[in-house]
Design a protein around this motif. Structure first.
Motif, PDB file in Angstrom:
ATOM      1  N   LEU A 217       0.850  -1.191   0.000  1.00 49.17           N
ATOM      2  CA  LEU A 217       0.000   0.000   0.000  1.00 49.17           C
ATOM      3  C   LEU A 217       0.882   1.236   0.000  1.00 49.17           C
ATOM      4  O   LEU A 217       1.858   1.324   0.764  1.00 49.17           O
ATOM      5  CB  LEU A 217      -0.899   0.006   1.237  1.00 49.17           C
ATOM      6  N   ALA A 218       0.545   2.220  -0.853  1.00 56.35           N
ATOM      7  CA  ALA A 218       1.257   3.502  -0.853  1.00 56.35           C
ATOM      8  C   ALA A 218       0.264   4.625  -1.095  1.00 56.35           C
ATOM      9  O   ALA A 218      -0.643   4.491  -1.920  1.00 56.35           O
ATOM     10  CB  ALA A 218       2.360   3.513  -1.913  1.00 56.35           C
ATOM     11  N   TYR A 219       0.443   5.734  -0.381  1.00 58.55           N
ATOM     12  CA  TYR A 219      -0.434   6.894  -0.572  1.00 58.55           C
ATOM     13  C   TYR A 219       0.245   8.132  -0.011  1.00 58.55           C
ATOM     14  O   TYR A 219       1.236   8.051   0.722  1.00 58.55           O
ATOM     15  CB  TYR A 219      -1.799   6.671   0.099  1.00 58.55           C
ATOM     16  N   GLY A 220      -0.291   9.293  -0.368  1.00 55.61           N
ATOM     17  CA  GLY A 220       0.269  10.555   0.075  1.00 55.61           C
ATOM     18  C   GLY A 220      -0.290  11.006   1.408  1.00 55.61           C
ATOM     19  O   GLY A 220      -1.445  10.712   1.741  1.00 55.61           O
ATOM     20  N   ASP A 221       0.509  11.763   2.149  1.00 52.70           N
ATOM     21  CA  ASP A 221       0.065  12.212   3.474  1.00 52.70           C
ATOM     22  C   ASP A 221      -1.031  13.269   3.400  1.00 52.70           C
ATOM     23  O   ASP A 221      -1.658  13.583   4.409  1.00 52.70           O
ATOM     24  CB  ASP A 221       1.251  12.705   4.303  1.00 52.70           C
ATOM     25  N   ARG A 222      -1.276  13.820   2.189  1.00 59.28           N
ATOM     26  CA  ARG A 222      -2.379  14.759   2.020  1.00 59.28           C
ATOM     27  C   ARG A 222      -3.438  14.207   1.053  1.00 59.28           C
ATOM     28  O   ARG A 222      -4.279  14.954   0.553  1.00 59.28           O
ATOM     29  CB  ARG A 222      -1.849  16.099   1.497  1.00 59.28           C
ATOM     30  N   ASP A 223      -3.404  12.918   0.812  1.00 58.12           N
ATOM     31  CA  ASP A 223      -4.369  12.286  -0.093  1.00 58.12           C
ATOM     32  C   ASP A 223      -5.786  12.424   0.465  1.00 58.12           C
ATOM     33  O   ASP A 223      -6.005  12.242   1.663  1.00 58.12           O
ATOM     34  CB  ASP A 223      -4.015  10.804  -0.262  1.00 58.12           C
ATOM     35  N   ARG A 224      -6.727  12.728  -0.403  1.00 52.99           N
ATOM     36  CA  ARG A 224      -8.096  12.925   0.081  1.00 52.99           C
ATOM     37  C   ARG A 224      -8.753  11.619   0.530  1.00 52.99           C
ATOM     38  O   ARG A 224      -9.808  11.643   1.178  1.00 52.99           O
ATOM     39  CB  ARG A 224      -8.942  13.615  -0.984  1.00 52.99           C
ATOM     40  N   LEU A 225      -8.179  10.464   0.189  1.00 56.07           N
ATOM     41  CA  LEU A 225      -8.724   9.182   0.629  1.00 56.07           C
ATOM     42  C   LEU A 225      -7.973   8.609   1.831  1.00 56.07           C
ATOM     43  O   LEU A 225      -8.242   7.483   2.245  1.00 56.07           O
ATOM     44  CB  LEU A 225      -8.668   8.162  -0.525  1.00 56.07           C
ATOM     45  N   VAL A 243       3.906   5.749   3.215  1.00 53.95           N
ATOM     46  CA  VAL A 243       3.215   7.043   3.217  1.00 53.95           C
ATOM     47  C   VAL A 243       4.236   8.089   2.777  1.00 53.95           C
ATOM     48  O   VAL A 243       5.289   8.245   3.404  1.00 53.95           O
ATOM     49  CB  VAL A 243       2.649   7.391   4.607  1.00 53.95           C
ATOM     50  N   ARG A 244       3.900   8.785   1.705  1.00 50.27           N
ATOM     51  CA  ARG A 244       4.833   9.742   1.141  1.00 50.27           C
ATOM     52  C   ARG A 244       4.200  11.126   1.082  1.00 50.27           C
ATOM     53  O   ARG A 244       2.978  11.267   1.146  1.00 50.27           O
ATOM     54  CB  ARG A 244       5.276   9.304  -0.254  1.00 50.27           C
ATOM     55  N   GLU A 245       4.993  12.145   0.922  1.00 52.85           N
ATOM     56  CA  GLU A 245       4.493  13.517   0.875  1.00 52.85           C
ATOM     57  C   GLU A 245       3.701  13.735  -0.410  1.00 52.85           C
ATOM     58  O   GLU A 245       4.139  13.349  -1.503  1.00 52.85           O
ATOM     59  CB  GLU A 245       5.663  14.493   0.933  1.00 52.85           C
ATOM     60  N   GLY A 246       2.526  14.343  -0.275  1.00 59.24           N
ATOM     61  CA  GLY A 246       1.754  14.682  -1.463  1.00 59.24           C
ATOM     62  C   GLY A 246       0.300  14.274  -1.373  1.00 59.24           C
ATOM     63  O   GLY A 246      -0.167  13.764  -0.349  1.00 59.24           O
ATOM     64  N   GLY A 247      -0.414  14.532  -2.467  1.00 54.82           N
ATOM     65  CA  GLY A 247      -1.846  14.288  -2.504  1.00 54.82           C
ATOM     66  C   GLY A 247      -2.216  13.098  -3.360  1.00 54.82           C
ATOM     67  O   GLY A 247      -1.475  12.122  -3.465  1.00 54.82           O
ATOM     68  N   HIS A 248      -3.395  13.233  -3.996  1.00 55.15           N
ATOM     69  CA  HIS A 248      -3.980  12.129  -4.762  1.00 55.15           C
ATOM     70  C   HIS A 248      -3.567  12.301  -6.219  1.00 55.15           C
ATOM     71  O   HIS A 248      -4.326  12.812  -7.037  1.00 55.15           O
ATOM     72  CB  HIS A 248      -5.505  12.202  -4.602  1.00 55.15           C
ATOM     73  N   ALA A 249      -2.345  11.872  -6.557  1.00 56.12           N
ATOM     74  CA  ALA A 249      -1.810  12.198  -7.875  1.00 56.12           C
ATOM     75  C   ALA A 249      -0.698  11.228  -8.268  1.00 56.12           C
ATOM     76  O   ALA A 249      -0.031  10.627  -7.421  1.00 56.12           O
ATOM     77  CB  ALA A 249      -1.269  13.629  -7.873  1.00 56.12           C
ATOM     78  N   GLU A 259       9.800   2.450  -5.567  1.00 55.18           N
ATOM     79  CA  GLU A 259      10.289   2.120  -4.222  1.00 55.18           C
ATOM     80  C   GLU A 259       9.684   0.808  -3.730  1.00 55.18           C
ATOM     81  O   GLU A 259      10.370  -0.025  -3.131  1.00 55.18           O
ATOM     82  CB  GLU A 259       9.956   3.258  -3.259  1.00 55.18           C
ATOM     83  N   VAL A 260       8.394   0.611  -3.989  1.00 56.82           N
ATOM     84  CA  VAL A 260       7.732  -0.635  -3.592  1.00 56.82           C
ATOM     85  C   VAL A 260       8.429  -1.839  -4.216  1.00 56.82           C
ATOM     86  O   VAL A 260       8.737  -2.829  -3.542  1.00 56.82           O
ATOM     87  CB  VAL A 260       6.245  -0.607  -3.993  1.00 56.82           C
ATOM     88  N   LEU A 261       8.686  -1.779  -5.514  1.00 55.66           N
ATOM     89  CA  LEU A 261       9.262  -2.932  -6.206  1.00 55.66           C
ATOM     90  C   LEU A 261      10.694  -3.208  -5.756  1.00 55.66           C
ATOM     91  O   LEU A 261      11.098  -4.371  -5.624  1.00 55.66           O
ATOM     92  CB  LEU A 261       9.189  -2.715  -7.711  1.00 55.66           C
ATOM     93  N   ARG A 262      11.465  -2.137  -5.520  1.00 54.46           N
ATOM     94  CA  ARG A 262      12.819  -2.357  -5.008  1.00 54.46           C
ATOM     95  C   ARG A 262      12.782  -2.976  -3.614  1.00 54.46           C
ATOM     96  O   ARG A 262      13.569  -3.876  -3.287  1.00 54.46           O
ATOM     97  CB  ARG A 262      13.595  -1.028  -4.989  1.00 54.46           C
ATOM     98  N   ARG A 263      11.859  -2.499  -2.786  1.00 50.84           N
ATOM     99  CA  ARG A 263      11.727  -3.066  -1.435  1.00 50.84           C
ATOM    100  C   ARG A 263      11.279  -4.526  -1.493  1.00 50.84           C
ATOM    101  O   ARG A 263      11.731  -5.355  -0.694  1.00 50.84           O
ATOM    102  CB  ARG A 263      10.706  -2.257  -0.620  1.00 50.84           C
ATOM    103  N   ALA A 264      10.379  -4.821  -2.424  1.00 50.62           N
ATOM    104  CA  ALA A 264       9.895  -6.196  -2.552  1.00 50.62           C
ATOM    105  C   ALA A 264      11.047  -7.140  -2.883  1.00 50.62           C
ATOM    106  O   ALA A 264      11.161  -8.233  -2.305  1.00 50.62           O
ATOM    107  CB  ALA A 264       8.815  -6.272  -3.618  1.00 50.62           C
TER     108      ALA A 264
END
Length: 270
Positions: A217-225, A243-249, A259-264
């Protein structure tokens, strides 16, 4: 124009009679959205359009990417997702799939995604891994697909997924979270039940760590969801939530997928 969330009564797999009753309303909704210029409207009777970004080396993995509500194939091509995926996994083919709102409203989105996109792609390439990625409405599509074909994908990536209406989310929170929530009797997926059945499927991850290990799971700290995410997070391994900086974009999601794939790979010792 950013990808949006799905409407409150999105469809999973309705009975034929339900789908027939909904056709006039769906057609009207699609027309209004097209006029407004906010959402791409596609004829759901046509095959799902795709664009394959081939790896420059022998491909051993496939990543299928689903769009948000406001996206079409052009938006996916311009999102930076393919470049980010192949930056992390140079051996990956990336398949962008234009699974737009009209396919969900038709009621057969996960079935058609399987028969028109994923199954043919598996037949064309000798992939050792196939991953499914979706943003916003596409994240909901990933959940619907995994519910229909549990465990088929080697990995699932949910990018700020749409997880349903506030009423159901409030019920899950009031129950003390996904582990304690009572989903009630299992039901067929239709316009009235799809959200509850998605959450039943998520609850299954919380009880089966082997299945949850495939999910990121990944999303922004200002995401509307973002307010829905704390209900989902307990079902997943803690180190698989970003959780990364930014919105729903896409400007948040495209870097995050790399980053997810490298971590995986690092987690699996590759």
């Amino acid at each position: 124009m950013h990808p949006g969330i799905g409407p409150g009564r999105m469809l999973g797999s309705p009975r034929p009679e339900n789908a027939m009753r909904l056709i006039p309303a769906v057609a009207l909704l699609a027309s209004l959205l097209a006029i407004a210029g906010c959402i791409p409207v596609r004829d759901a009777d046509r095959p799902i359009a795709t664009h394959l970004v081939r790896s420059e080396q022998a491909a051993t993995r496939l990543v299928v990417v689903l769009p948000g509500r406001a996206d079409d194939l052009d938006a996916l091509r311009g999102s930076g997702m393919a470049e980010s995926i192949q930056g992390a996994w140079p051996d990956a083919d990336v398949l962008l799939a234009e699974l737009t709102l009209s396919y969900y409203m038709q009621g057969r989105a996960p079935e058609r995604l399987h028969s028109e996109v994923i199954a043919p792609a598996r037949e064309r390439g000798a992939y050792r891994e196939v991953w499914l990625v979706g943003a916003s409405m596409g994240g909901m599509g990933v959940l619907l697909y995994d519910r229909l074909h549990p465990g088929e994908m080697d990995g699932l990536v949910l990018l700020a997924p749409y997880l349903g209406d506030r009423g159901l989310l409030r019920d899950i929170g009031d129950a003390g979270g996904i582990a304690r929530w009572d989903a009630g009797p299992k039901q067929d997926v239709n316009a009235d039940t799809w959200q509850r059945e998605i959450w039943r499927h998520i609850q299954g991850w919380s009880r089966n760590p082997q299945q949850a290990d495939r999910v990121w799971l990944a999303y922004g700290d200002r995401d509307r969801l973002r307010k829905a995410m704390p209900l989902l997070i307990p079902a997943l391994p803690k180190d698989q939530v970003l959780v990364r900086e930014g919105g729903h974009a896409w400007t948040v999601w495209s870097p995050a997928i790399g980053e997810v794939l490298r971590r995986a790979d690092a987690k699996r010792g590759r």
